[in-house]
Structures are given as structure tokens and as C-alpha cells.
Design a protein around this motif. Structure first.
Motif, PDB file in Angstrom:
ATOM      1  N   CYS A 185       0.848  -1.186   0.000  1.00  0.00           N
ATOM      2  CA  CYS A 185       0.000   0.000   0.000  1.00  0.00           C
ATOM      3  C   CYS A 185       0.884   1.236   0.000  1.00  0.00           C
ATOM      4  O   CYS A 185       2.061   1.147  -0.324  1.00  0.00           O
ATOM      5  N   ARG A 240      -2.302  -4.148  -2.956  1.00  0.00           N
ATOM      6  CA  ARG A 240      -2.159  -5.489  -3.497  1.00  0.00           C
ATOM      7  C   ARG A 240      -1.742  -6.439  -2.391  1.00  0.00           C
ATOM      8  O   ARG A 240      -0.784  -6.165  -1.670  1.00  0.00           O
ATOM      9  N   HIS A 254      -4.330   5.362 -10.528  1.00  0.00           N
ATOM     10  CA  HIS A 254      -5.061   4.103 -10.528  1.00  0.00           C
ATOM     11  C   HIS A 254      -4.411   3.065  -9.621  1.00  0.00           C
ATOM     12  O   HIS A 254      -4.590   1.877  -9.818  1.00  0.00           O
ATOM     13  N   ARG A 265      -3.786   0.586  -6.670  1.00  0.00           N
ATOM     14  CA  ARG A 265      -4.599  -0.228  -5.760  1.00  0.00           C
ATOM     15  C   ARG A 265      -3.668  -0.961  -4.815  1.00  0.00           C
ATOM     16  O   ARG A 265      -2.575  -1.363  -5.206  1.00  0.00           O
TER      17      ARG A 265
END
Length: 69
Positions: free
Chosen positions: A10, A63, A59, A61
Motif C-alpha cells: 500500500c 495489493r 489508478h 490499488r
């Protein structure tokens, strides 16, 4: 014997890489030196993955991942 190391890649609020370890490390575990070395290599691999994330991407995210050590 393989042990799973679960993690989430993150970012901090400033966009720098951050890793959350989702596995219970420590907590009274007894770890032999060879297993401890394997854990160190696994953590280095996770750190490298975190640094490969694109910090400026809109974009992005989080993971999740699991590595065996």
C-alpha cells in the motif's frame, strides 16, 4: 517446512511505499537461524515489490500477496 508470510502493498498518505504484514510474526515464536535468514530474504523481496509500485499513478490499488519462507 515452509511458512506463509502474508502482506499488503500500500502507500502512506504522502504516496510513499508501505507494507502491512498480515502474518503473526514474533509473538513468542521460536525461529531457527536458517528460518530467520529465509524470513529476512522474504522481507527483502516484499520491500523490493513495494518500491516497484508507481508512486504517482492515480489508478493505484493495494495489493495482497503471500510469499513462502
Amino acid at each position: 517446512m515452509h511458512h506463509p508470510l502474508e502482506y499488503t502493498l500500500c502507500r502512506t498518505h504522502r504516496g510513499t511505499p508501505l507494507v502491512t504484514l498480515d502474518s503473526p510474526l514474533g509473538n513468542g515464536q521460536e525461529i531457527k537461524p536458517d528460518t530467520l535468514r529465509a524470513l529476512a530474504y522474504a522481507l527483502l523481496d516484499v520491500a523490493a515489490q513495494a518500491e516497484q509500485q508507481e508512486p504517482g499513478s492515480k489508478h493505484y490499488r493495494t495489493r495482497k500477496g503471500v510469499v513462502q519462507f
